[in-house]
Design a protein around this motif. Structure first.
Motif, mmCIF file in Angstrom:
data_model
loop_
_atom_site.group_PDB
_atom_site.id
_atom_site.type_symbol
_atom_site.label_atom_id
_atom_site.label_comp_id
_atom_site.label_asym_id
_atom_site.label_seq_id
_atom_site.Cartn_x
_atom_site.Cartn_y
_atom_site.Cartn_z
ATOM 1 N N SER A 1 0.829 -1.205 0.000
ATOM 2 C CA SER A 1 0.000 0.000 0.000
ATOM 3 C C SER A 1 0.862 1.253 0.000
ATOM 4 C CB SER A 1 -0.896 0.032 1.238
ATOM 5 O OG SER A 1 -1.718 -1.115 1.297
ATOM 6 N N LEU A 2 0.463 2.226 -0.803
ATOM 7 C CA LEU A 2 1.105 3.540 -0.785
ATOM 8 C C LEU A 2 0.319 4.468 0.129
ATOM 9 C CD1 LEU A 2 2.266 4.636 -4.362
ATOM 10 C CD2 LEU A 2 3.666 4.269 -2.333
ATOM 11 N N GLU A 3 1.023 5.064 1.080
ATOM 12 C CA GLU A 3 0.440 6.083 1.941
ATOM 13 C C GLU A 3 0.862 7.455 1.417
ATOM 14 O OE1 GLU A 3 0.558 3.175 5.872
ATOM 15 O OE2 GLU A 3 2.211 4.571 5.518
ATOM 16 N N ASN A 4 0.436 8.512 2.071
ATOM 17 C CA ASN A 4 0.727 9.855 1.572
ATOM 18 C C ASN A 4 2.222 10.166 1.529
ATOM 19 O OD1 ASN A 4 -1.955 10.518 1.150
ATOM 20 N ND2 ASN A 4 -2.223 11.345 3.207
ATOM 21 N N ASP A 5 3.014 9.446 2.339
ATOM 22 C CA ASP A 5 4.451 9.725 2.403
ATOM 23 C C ASP A 5 5.301 8.527 1.976
ATOM 24 O OD1 ASP A 5 3.866 8.075 4.549
ATOM 25 O OD2 ASP A 5 5.156 9.163 5.963
ATOM 26 N N GLY A 6 4.685 7.573 1.277
ATOM 27 C CA GLY A 6 5.454 6.422 0.814
ATOM 28 C C GLY A 6 4.811 5.102 1.199
ATOM 29 N N PRO A 7 5.561 4.003 1.090
ATOM 30 C CA PRO A 7 4.967 2.681 1.305
ATOM 31 C C PRO A 7 4.651 2.405 2.768
ATOM 32 C CG PRO A 7 7.336 2.490 1.023
ATOM 33 C CD PRO A 7 6.985 3.927 0.755
ATOM 34 N N ASN A 8 3.680 1.546 2.999
ATOM 35 C CA ASN A 8 3.387 1.042 4.338
ATOM 36 C C ASN A 8 4.552 0.144 4.760
ATOM 37 O OD1 ASN A 8 2.407 -1.093 6.250
ATOM 38 N ND2 ASN A 8 0.562 0.151 6.190
ATOM 39 N N LEU A 9 5.283 0.566 5.772
ATOM 40 C CA LEU A 9 6.526 -0.124 6.140
ATOM 41 C C LEU A 9 6.274 -1.506 6.739
ATOM 42 C CD1 LEU A 9 8.578 2.858 7.603
ATOM 43 C CD2 LEU A 9 8.789 1.799 5.343
ATOM 44 N N GLU A 10 5.171 -1.677 7.439
ATOM 45 C CA GLU A 10 4.863 -2.994 8.000
ATOM 46 C C GLU A 10 4.605 -4.004 6.885
ATOM 47 O OE1 GLU A 10 1.691 -2.819 10.808
ATOM 48 O OE2 GLU A 10 2.800 -1.544 12.219
ATOM 49 N N GLU A 11 3.836 -3.585 5.889
ATOM 50 C CA GLU A 11 3.587 -4.455 4.747
ATOM 51 C C GLU A 11 4.883 -4.755 3.999
ATOM 52 O OE1 GLU A 11 0.573 -2.990 2.141
ATOM 53 O OE2 GLU A 11 -0.854 -2.567 3.752
ATOM 54 N N LEU A 12 5.737 -3.729 3.866
ATOM 55 C CA LEU A 12 6.990 -3.900 3.140
ATOM 56 C C LEU A 12 7.894 -4.907 3.854
ATOM 57 C CD1 LEU A 12 8.449 -2.769 0.617
ATOM 58 C CD2 LEU A 12 9.593 -1.156 2.131
ATOM 59 N N GLU A 13 8.026 -4.774 5.157
ATOM 60 C CA GLU A 13 8.890 -5.708 5.900
ATOM 61 C C GLU A 13 8.331 -7.124 5.834
ATOM 62 O OE1 GLU A 13 11.501 -6.089 9.954
ATOM 63 O OE2 GLU A 13 9.856 -4.630 9.939
ATOM 64 N N ALA A 14 7.023 -7.266 5.925
ATOM 65 C CA ALA A 14 6.417 -8.599 5.827
ATOM 66 C C ALA A 14 6.719 -9.243 4.474
ATOM 67 C CB ALA A 14 4.911 -8.501 6.047
ATOM 68 N N ALA A 15 6.661 -8.441 3.408
ATOM 69 C CA ALA A 15 6.964 -8.960 2.072
ATOM 70 C C ALA A 15 8.432 -9.363 1.964
ATOM 71 C CB ALA A 15 6.624 -7.908 1.018
ATOM 72 N N PHE A 16 9.318 -8.553 2.544
ATOM 73 C CA PHE A 16 10.743 -8.881 2.506
ATOM 74 C C PHE A 16 11.024 -10.158 3.298
ATOM 75 C CE2 PHE A 16 12.400 -4.249 1.771
ATOM 76 C CZ PHE A 16 11.765 -4.241 0.543
ATOM 77 N N LYS A 17 10.385 -10.303 4.456
ATOM 78 C CA LYS A 17 10.566 -11.507 5.268
ATOM 79 C C LYS A 17 10.112 -12.758 4.524
ATOM 80 C CE LYS A 17 10.108 -9.750 10.011
ATOM 81 N NZ LYS A 17 9.228 -9.732 11.229
ATOM 82 N N ASP A 18 9.138 -12.566 3.641
ATOM 83 C CA ASP A 18 8.526 -13.703 2.942
ATOM 84 C C ASP A 18 9.296 -14.110 1.688
ATOM 85 O OD1 ASP A 18 6.478 -15.640 2.813
ATOM 86 O OD2 ASP A 18 5.373 -14.445 1.337
ATOM 87 N N GLY A 19 10.511 -13.598 1.537
ATOM 88 C CA GLY A 19 11.353 -14.091 0.457
ATOM 89 C C GLY A 19 11.317 -13.292 -0.824
ATOM 90 N N ALA A 20 11.039 -12.005 -0.734
ATOM 91 C CA ALA A 20 11.044 -11.175 -1.950
ATOM 92 C C ALA A 20 12.443 -11.122 -2.555
ATOM 93 C CB ALA A 20 10.578 -9.762 -1.619
ATOM 94 N N LYS A 21 12.505 -11.186 -3.873
ATOM 95 C CA LYS A 21 13.796 -11.068 -4.552
ATOM 96 C C LYS A 21 14.146 -9.608 -4.808
ATOM 97 C CE LYS A 21 15.605 -13.970 -7.552
ATOM 98 N NZ LYS A 21 15.881 -14.761 -8.793
ATOM 99 N N CYS A 22 13.163 -8.787 -5.179
ATOM 100 C CA CYS A 22 13.459 -7.389 -5.479
ATOM 101 C C CYS A 22 12.248 -6.514 -5.178
ATOM 102 C CB CYS A 22 13.894 -7.220 -6.935
ATOM 103 S SG CYS A 22 12.667 -7.738 -8.143
#
Length: 392
Positions: free
Chosen positions: A143-164
């Motif tokens: 999700s994009l918020e007014n000041d950038g990405p939702n950091l909780e969602e971003l970290e969860a995606a990275f933890k789940d094995g994102a390549k890029c």
């Protein structure tokens, strides 16, 4: 014939925006649909003079094959312009490409296997979605918020094995959202922590007409990452000259190989003309002209939306770039609204194609860079009338 096509082509469709542009060919239609720079600001005379000089001085060389890495003088100019903005970039870490769209293609070729997890913003840039889709990744949207990405969602995606992670931190296409300084630093920390490759697309970063310039996320990253740039928004989109920066030599070398397989090298003559133009003209003054014009056009569009749109429609108010994003009341289809608006001779891009999960039904993108204030007022008035009649 279908059985002869590669299976991957069944997952990729024509660019929705390019199809809309066919509909808007009618000169009576006021179009906010295309992501087009304002042609009135193209440096035609200066480019003409630069081309005359190139052909007079190095005509045969300009028409010859060239190196894949790109014109050395042009790469030096790109490096020097980064330095003025506080980012030290070795010219030998710059690869000139055939538009920034080619970067997305060759990056995908180099990094993506079927099923790899690619994190993108929601909504995301349609050109990246199209380029990456050919390689059949699994998209994970943040999700994009007014000041950038939702950091909780971003970290969860990275933890789940994102390549890029592919992102447009400055005046994002389509939303117009920009990352705050705090979000830029936090995103870089997460990228380093989880060793996720970052692909930062920055075609609009120089088009800031409000607020303060921000450092790239790339500048905060300690692990290998990629920064994409383009002359399309500040000089000449028809030349199709972009570039990719990476300090990681193994990545750079792989990108060179992928580009060689794609087109050998970007147009020699286009690079030569662009280099001469940059050497003999004040590009910073030209960019300021663009920013001044786009700033007025953005202000006009925001004002006219406040005047003509009904209550219940919200918009982003970008500090630069070329787009703003509108959200209609829940349950309202921008796709259906498009058909109504076209009858009123005004066009926009419905938001759903920017979402890989099929959401965004009630959103739409408006381009303010390719219309003067008079057409913006009339077009927004027509669109406001269309929305009011559609909501009845």
């Amino acid at each position: 014939m279908e059985e002869k096509f590669a299976r991957r082509m069944s997952t990729v469709h024509r660019s929705f925006i390019r199809e809309i542009l066919k509909v808007t060919a009618d000169p009576e239609i006021i179009s906010f649909a295309g992501g087009l720079p304002n042609p009135e600001l193209f440096p035609v005379a200066s480019m003409d003079e630069a081309s005359r000089q190139v052909f007079a001085e190095i005509g045969a060389s300009a028409l010859q094959y060239s190196t894949t890495e790109g014109d050395a003088g042009l790469r030096k100019i790109i490096s020097e312009r980064y330095a003025k903005r506080g980012l030290e970039v070795d010219p030998d870490s710059i690869l000139v490409t055939t538009g920034s769209q080619q970067i997305l293609d060759i990056v995908a070729k180099v990094f993506l296997d079927k099923g790899d997890k690619v994190v993108i913003e929601r909504p995301g840039y349609l050109g990246a979605i199209q380029a990456f889709s050919i390689f059949e990744p699994e998209f994970v949207t943040i999700s994009l918020e007014n000041d950038g990405p939702n950091l909780e969602e971003l970290e969860a995606a990275f933890k789940d094995g994102a390549k890029c992670f592919y992102a447009v931190p400055n005046f994002q296409n389509p939303s117009g959202v920009s990352y705050s300084l705090e979000k830029r630093q936090a995103v870089a920390e997460l990228l380093d922590k989880y060793d996720v490759l970052f692909i930062e697309d920055d075609p609009y970063g120089e088009l800031r007409f409000m607020g303060e310039d921000m450092p790239s996320v790339y500048s905060f990253c300690k692990k290998p990452s990629i920064l994409c740039g383009s002359f399309s928004k500040i000089a000449a989109p028809g030349f199709r000259i972009g570039w990719v920066v990476t300090e990681e030599k193994t990545i750079y070398d792989k990108l060179v190989v992928a580009k060689q397989a794609s087109d050998l090298h970007t147009s020699t003559v286009a690079q030569a003309i662009m280099r001469r133009y940059m050497e003999t003209n004040d590009i910073e003054a030209h960019v300021q002209l663009i920013k001044d014009r786009y700033g007025r056009q953005r202000a006009c569009m925001v004002e006219m939306i406040g005047k003509y749109f009904p209550e219940g429609v919200t918009i982003t108010e970008p500090e630069g770039g070329m787009f703003l994003w509108a959200t209609l009341p829940e349950g309202v289809s921008a796709m259906d609204l498009f058909d109504v608006a076209i009858k009123e001779k005004v066009a926009f891009v419905p938001g759903r194609p920017f979402y890989v999960d099929g959401s965004g039904e009630n959103t739409l993108r408006l381009n303010f860079s390719n219309s003067d204030e008079k057409r913006i007022e009339e077009g927004i008035k027509r669109l406001g009338n269309s929305i009011r009649s559609f909501l009845k």
